[in-house]
Design a protein around this motif. Structure first.
Motif, mmCIF file in Angstrom:
data_model
loop_
_atom_site.group_PDB
_atom_site.id
_atom_site.type_symbol
_atom_site.label_atom_id
_atom_site.label_comp_id
_atom_site.label_asym_id
_atom_site.label_seq_id
_atom_site.Cartn_x
_atom_site.Cartn_y
_atom_site.Cartn_z
ATOM 1 N N ARG A 89 -6.983 4.619 0.062
ATOM 2 C CA ARG A 89 -6.228 3.706 -0.795
ATOM 3 C C ARG A 89 -7.087 3.285 -1.982
ATOM 4 O O ARG A 89 -8.211 2.815 -1.811
ATOM 5 C CB ARG A 89 -5.806 2.474 -0.006
ATOM 6 C CG ARG A 89 -4.959 1.471 -0.806
ATOM 7 C CD ARG A 89 -4.712 0.222 0.027
ATOM 8 N NE ARG A 89 -3.761 -0.679 -0.616
ATOM 9 C CZ ARG A 89 -3.434 -1.876 -0.129
ATOM 10 N NH1 ARG A 89 -3.990 -2.298 1.006
ATOM 11 N NH2 ARG A 89 -2.563 -2.644 -0.769
ATOM 12 N N SER A 113 -10.786 -1.283 0.242
ATOM 13 C CA SER A 113 -9.841 -0.679 1.179
ATOM 14 C C SER A 113 -10.581 0.043 2.297
ATOM 15 O O SER A 113 -11.776 0.323 2.205
ATOM 16 C CB SER A 113 -8.916 0.299 0.438
ATOM 17 O OG SER A 113 -9.684 1.306 -0.206
ATOM 18 N N PRO A 172 0.818 -1.217 0.000
ATOM 19 C CA PRO A 172 0.000 0.000 0.000
ATOM 20 C C PRO A 172 0.847 1.260 0.000
ATOM 21 O O PRO A 172 1.945 1.285 0.578
ATOM 22 C CB PRO A 172 -0.800 -0.129 1.301
ATOM 23 C CG PRO A 172 -0.003 -1.034 2.174
ATOM 24 C CD PRO A 172 0.690 -1.994 1.247
ATOM 25 N N THR A 207 -1.340 6.212 2.960
ATOM 26 C CA THR A 207 -2.655 5.665 3.298
ATOM 27 C C THR A 207 -2.602 5.039 4.690
ATOM 28 O O THR A 207 -1.513 4.770 5.224
ATOM 29 C CB THR A 207 -3.088 4.590 2.282
ATOM 30 O OG1 THR A 207 -2.159 3.486 2.344
ATOM 31 C CG2 THR A 207 -3.103 5.154 0.863
ATOM 32 N N GLU A 226 -3.440 2.002 5.434
ATOM 33 C CA GLU A 226 -2.827 0.687 5.284
ATOM 34 C C GLU A 226 -1.310 0.806 5.116
ATOM 35 O O GLU A 226 -0.552 -0.020 5.653
ATOM 36 C CB GLU A 226 -3.429 -0.034 4.079
ATOM 37 C CG GLU A 226 -4.876 -0.480 4.261
ATOM 38 C CD GLU A 226 -5.881 0.535 3.748
ATOM 39 O OE1 GLU A 226 -7.020 0.152 3.449
ATOM 40 O OE2 GLU A 226 -5.514 1.749 3.635
#
Length: 406
Positions: free
Chosen positions: A376, A385, A340, A344, A346
């Motif tokens: 994301r 996401s 990722p 973001t 993540e």
């Protein structure tokens, strides 16, 4: 980056994943503890679920797990884990919808539950439930199975004069199952049987049968059992829900798909609420079915669709007795979901060293500061996401760094 501008370490928001850590994030033990997944079909995520359920059973007294699978098919799995009915192979083949019976992790869950129950008193045994309706992306099931089962239960235990029709009448009105399961009806309302004269009559009869079930409750529970009555209620909810779903499949208005998505999640919510009546439940489904904010989806040539999820509906009814733990992940490389981006949520969590852990969303939001990370972009349609805007609406966040191919 692992700190915000105030210097709060992101690593301080994460802790080892176990049941005690999850419950420590909550004000009390919820009646419905919902664990979401951002994609289907990955056994790594189901193994996380299985481990959490075992801990909830062994340490916290949970006795029921409910998954996003056909509620009627799930009865065969429940019979197997509770009473040993059927073989493991049989229930994996006919007890799950959406292809979930092929999952090794689901098979292990069922095997472990049956082993746990062996030799235990019936009130202490684990229970399994599907809480989705008998619905697939391409079609909805005929209401026959649910309606006939409800009618059979009532006919065996109440005066025939109380029933609104005969079994023959139901059979005649239902006709062939192929009329109901026509795949073309999902995209062509004219191919749906849902607004035929027979379907309209069946909606009235189903409503009357559910009314008889409700009115005869003081007689039916002692005459059968609480489990038998609960199962009849499931048949009633499913029959009326399916008939409502088919009715709106025949609709030609622009809101048709929104209605169908909402009906499905309403059916899921009612099933979860019924399960919660007998004790705390771990519910497992896609994040979009369990979140508190409105769910969204783009489908075919429709504009963005919005509807209230099962989780939002249950939360509105239960308040603090509902809790939602979402799952986010780093990579599913065999699906084209790579590392990722670092800006973001993540990506920030992916930079931490652990493979999987539990994140406190409130502490994470504080660590991120006033400028939220970028959403994301999902490179694969099957993976959703995490929305940074949803952090304040979840009670816990499970992060799984990498999902390997099996």
């Amino acid at each position: 980056m692992d700190t915000d501008t105030k210097g709060t370490p992101l690593k301080d928001t994460a802790r080892p994943l176990d049941a005690a850590a999850v419950l420590a994030l909550l004000p009390s033990r919820p009646r419905v503890l919902a664990l979401g997944e951002p994609t289907h079909g990955e056994d790594t995520l189901l193994e996380v679920r299985n481990a959490l359920f075992r801990q909830l059973v062994e340490r916290e007294g949970y006795r029921t797990i409910a998954i996003e699978s056909d509620c009627l098919l799930g009865l065969a799995v429940d019979d197997h884990v509770v009473s040993g009915t059927g073989t493991l192979d049989e229930v994996m083949e006919r007890g799950f919808s959406h292809g979930f019976g092929a999952s090794a992790a689901n098979r292990e869950l069922v095997r472990w539950m049956q082993d746990f129950n062996d030799g235990r008193p019936r009130p202490e045994r684990l229970r399994f439930a599907g809480f989705d309706g008998p619905l697939e992306i391409t079609n909805a099931e005929s209401p026959r199975r649910a309606l006939i089962a409800l009618y059979g239960y009532l006919a065996a235990h109440v005066d025939a004069d109380l029933l609104p029709c005969t079994a023959h009448t139901l059979d005649h009105l239902l006709g062939t199952d192929e009329r109901w399961t026509e795949p073309a009806a999902m995209t062509d309302p004219a191919r749906s049987v849902g607004r035929s004269a027979e379907a309209r009559e069946l909606r009235l009869l189903a409503d009357d049968l559910v009314a008889v079930l409700d009115q005869q409750t003081p007689h039916l529970i002692p005459a059968t059992s609480r489990d038998g009555w609960d199962r009849a209620r499931l048949y009633g909810r499913t029959a009326t829900g399916l008939l409502r779903y088919h009715y709106w499949m025949a609709d030609t208005s622009p809101d048709r798909m929104t209605r169908l998505l909402g009906i499905r999640d309403a059916m899921m919510a009612e099933n979860l609420l019924a399960l919660a009546e007998r004790g705390p439940v771990l519910a497992f489904a896609h994040n979009s079915h369990l979140q508190r904010p409105k769910s969204t989806m783009r489908m075919w040539d429709h504009p963005l669709l919005e509807w209230w999820s099962a989780g939002a509906l249950v939360n509105a009814r239960l308040g603090e007795d509902y809790a939602f733990v979402a799952t986010a992940l780093g990579t599913i490389r065999h699906r084209g979901v790579g590392t990722p981006p670092p800006d973001t949520v993540e990506g920030l969590l992916y930079a931490l060293p652990e493979d999987r852990y539990l994140v406190d969303p409130a502490r994470l939001a504080a660590a991120l500061g006033d400028t939220p990370p970028a959403p994301r972009e999902s490179p694969w349609f099957g993976y959703a996401s995490l929305s940074p805007a949803h952090l304040t609406d979840i009670d816990g966040l499970v992060f799984v760094k990498d999902v390997p191919e099996r």
